[in-house]
Write a protein that holds these residues in place. Sequence first.
Motif, PDB file in Angstrom:
ATOM      1  N   ASN A   1      45.397  -2.904  63.467  1.00  0.00           N
ATOM      2  CA  ASN A   1      43.997  -3.249  63.182  1.00  0.00           C
ATOM      3  C   ASN A   1      43.062  -2.236  63.834  1.00  0.00           C
ATOM      4  N   PRO A   2      42.841  -1.107  63.158  1.00  0.00           N
ATOM      5  CA  PRO A   2      42.016  -0.065  63.773  1.00  0.00           C
ATOM      6  C   PRO A   2      40.555  -0.499  63.939  1.00  0.00           C
ATOM      7  N   ASP A   3      39.914   0.074  64.961  1.00  0.00           N
ATOM      8  CA  ASP A   3      38.466  -0.088  65.141  1.00  0.00           C
ATOM      9  C   ASP A   3      37.728   0.955  64.326  1.00  0.00           C
ATOM     10  N   VAL A   4      38.385   2.094  64.132  1.00  0.00           N
ATOM     11  CA  VAL A   4      37.742   3.234  63.487  1.00  0.00           C
ATOM     12  C   VAL A   4      38.701   3.828  62.452  1.00  0.00           C
ATOM     13  N   VAL A   5      38.161   4.137  61.281  1.00  0.00           N
ATOM     14  CA  VAL A   5      38.936   4.837  60.261  1.00  0.00           C
ATOM     15  C   VAL A   5      38.219   6.146  59.937  1.00  0.00           C
ATOM     16  N   VAL A   6      38.976   7.229  59.901  1.00  0.00           N
ATOM     17  CA  VAL A   6      38.408   8.530  59.572  1.00  0.00           C
ATOM     18  C   VAL A   6      39.071   9.005  58.276  1.00  0.00           C
ATOM     19  N   VAL A   7      38.251   9.372  57.303  1.00  0.00           N
ATOM     20  CA  VAL A   7      38.793   9.799  56.008  1.00  0.00           C
ATOM     21  C   VAL A   7      38.500  11.281  55.821  1.00  0.00           C
ATOM     22  N   LEU A   8      39.558  12.095  55.813  1.00  0.00           N
ATOM     23  CA  LEU A   8      39.396  13.539  55.676  1.00  0.00           C
ATOM     24  C   LEU A   8      39.137  13.938  54.230  1.00  0.00           C
ATOM     25  N   ASP A   9      39.707  13.168  53.308  1.00  0.00           N
ATOM     26  CA  ASP A   9      39.600  13.510  51.892  1.00  0.00           C
ATOM     27  C   ASP A   9      39.238  12.252  51.109  1.00  0.00           C
ATOM     28  N   PRO A  10      37.971  12.129  50.667  1.00  0.00           N
ATOM     29  CA  PRO A  10      37.531  10.877  50.034  1.00  0.00           C
ATOM     30  C   PRO A  10      38.247  10.595  48.720  1.00  0.00           C
ATOM     31  N   SER A  11      38.857  11.628  48.112  1.00  0.00           N
ATOM     32  CA  SER A  11      39.493  11.400  46.809  1.00  0.00           C
ATOM     33  C   SER A  11      40.715  10.492  46.926  1.00  0.00           C
ATOM     34  N   ILE A  12      41.264  10.356  48.119  1.00  0.00           N
ATOM     35  CA  ILE A  12      42.439   9.478  48.233  1.00  0.00           C
ATOM     36  C   ILE A  12      42.030   8.000  48.244  1.00  0.00           C
ATOM     37  N   MET A  13      40.711   7.748  48.400  1.00  0.00           N
ATOM     38  CA  MET A  13      40.264   6.352  48.508  1.00  0.00           C
ATOM     39  C   MET A  13      40.452   5.575  47.218  1.00  0.00           C
ATOM     40  N   SER A  14      40.639   6.293  46.113  1.00  0.00           N
ATOM     41  CA  SER A  14      40.831   5.573  44.855  1.00  0.00           C
ATOM     42  C   SER A  14      42.252   5.010  44.737  1.00  0.00           C
ATOM     43  N   TYR A  15      43.176   5.499  45.545  1.00  0.00           N
ATOM     44  CA  TYR A  15      44.514   4.893  45.473  1.00  0.00           C
ATOM     45  C   TYR A  15      45.127   4.527  46.827  1.00  0.00           C
ATOM     46  N   VAL A  16      44.381   4.719  47.919  1.00  0.00           N
ATOM     47  CA  VAL A  16      44.839   4.227  49.220  1.00  0.00           C
ATOM     48  C   VAL A  16      43.742   3.323  49.764  1.00  0.00           C
TER      49      VAL A  16
END
Lengths: 392, 90, 191
Positions: free
Chosen positions: C74-89
């Motif tokens: 259960n992370p407190d913080v999420v860092v997304v390096l590549d927003p394009s992966i958000m459509s399938y992760v």
Amino acid sequence: MVKLTLTGNHCVAYAVKLSRVKVVSAYPITPQTTIVEKLSEMVDSGDADIKMIRVESEHSALSAVYGAATAGVRAFTATSSHGLLYMHEMVWWTAQARVPLVMAVVTRTIGPPWNIWTDHHDIMGQRDTGWLIVMAETNQEVLDETIKLFRITEDPRVFLPGMVGLDAFILSHTVEPVEVPEQEVVDSFLPERRQPYTIRFGDPLIMGNIPSDLLLNAKMRWDVHEALGRSTQVIDEVDREWGKLTGRYYGGLVECYRCEDADFLFIGAGAWVGDMRLAIDKLRDMGYRFGVLKVRYIRPFPGARILEIARGKKGVVVLDRSISAGSAGPIFLDLAAYFQGKNVTIPIKNVVAGLAGFDVNYEDFVKIGERFVNEVSEVGWVENHLEFYPLR
Amino acid sequence: MEVGNPLLPLSRPKIGVQGATGSWRFRKPEIDQGKCIGCGICWLYCPDSVIDVEDVGGRFKVRVDYVYCKGCGVCASVCPTKAIRMVSEV
Amino acid sequence: MGLIAERSLIELRFHGRGGQGAVTAAHITVDSAVRDGFWGTAFPFFGAERRGAPVAAFARLSRGRVMTRSMVRNPDVVVVLDPSIMSYVNVFDGLKDRGIVVINSPTRPNISREVKLYTVNATRIALDLGLVLAGWPLVNIAMVGALSRVLGIRLDSVLESIRNMLSGRMAELNVTAAERAYHEVSEIGGG
């Protein structure tokens, strides 16, 4: 002393460099590979003066460093899982040949199915061989124990090889702050290499010829056992001396956390002891007085030290991250045998958990502890001495 | 050699630990010095180190110590010029 | 901003693609925090990683020693390096309530849950600086710069850490990238 953020594997590499190892040979296997990769980089940049021998298998890797060690230099290898099983023959051979050398074992489960995560089946499978076996909880301990093992294995009271175990990924590939000692500190701590015999040109010597006297042969085997017994004193001495130099004491064979006033103990080895520490703090908040006894040395098995601490407790839970299939967890087996021999009757439960890298955290240990206390207080004893977690 | 406290599986090489093993032999190697080129392969392969290659006036000469030679025939089978022949002794 | 001083333990998860440097980002984050006197651990997702495939790395930051070795659930913080992966992760999986999300994005991403959202255009920064390797903009260290602002890690510590881990031109370009991201990261507010 410099404080760096290092993986467990890089801690091994730093320790090997600082111990002025002259020969390294290893065969790549996940999750060990970054140890020898780092050492290769150190050689390439001129930071380390090590001869790296490339080989086609782990059996040859240990054979090569064994050969180097018999010729009189500090030698080191590292492996994991199937690699360790493949070198098993030479693991026996090197111990019976009484050649001091050091190996890092990144503990990883055994297939099938192919799985690269941690459990302790690989290293526990070596406990009959005559090697010293120490398990680390933190990256700092990985670095410290690797250096200390050179000193311990080269002590004339011991003269046996030793392996340091570090859990796959949760130590090997995890970065955390580590104090790296200066070269002068390690130089002052490690004496010139000592070993029982050295193979030299012009001085023919046969090691391992067919024995003409079987009783002498039998005594040699028993002497390996006796040497491991003697090593307990050496381990304690070396722990104190390293502590004086660095401020880091580990208690020698075992380390205790809140054991003194505890009613119950968790007993276990390896990186998951950190989660046990968190769990017992929580259990104490819940009214269960637990302590943690960390078994640092699997061989020599510190039965006497464990009994000293466990005597008078209301119960102990031995957590094994491997199982001797058809019997029970190996730490439990050693402990139960020792307690039986000393006529001690404390409820002992063996919980086998975390197999195949299955994640176990402090919340799991809280559950295990709570259930154990309930069982002991309801039944008055342990109903089933062996349990698999999490299934029930 | 410095041997410490532990009991060690060590021994020193010496001649004839098992006695005069030549008596175990029922055929013996004979060297045809005319065919021998003095390459030393028989010396290298002999499992009992009973072959010597000596330099006699610029020519290599192979000698077998028949007191210890067990007559295994390895030398005859590795000789590149077939200068060694196994001859029956029974 | 200044989360690191307020909490006893912060758990982070980094999302990226194999080869994009999520593990290095986690490592530099911890190394920087350690320079500020904190403790930390960083580790990769424990599995075989392939270039281009979605990967995760983890970190824990704390005032005292981090004892646990288990996975970050259960992370407190999420860092997304590549927003394009958000459509399938699902990058928000297990994220704590009102958790923090730092995304590399040129625009305000459309997020359907309540988070504290920060964005920075790390891809633009990388392209401006010519931080490109094998056709990929190198955004990982810029993202550490942005993250350090959000967490309250001193920028100087981050720059020291970068110079310690990298060398030469790569170190200096990444120092500039981290500095820019540190100043450019902005809070978007609840989604």
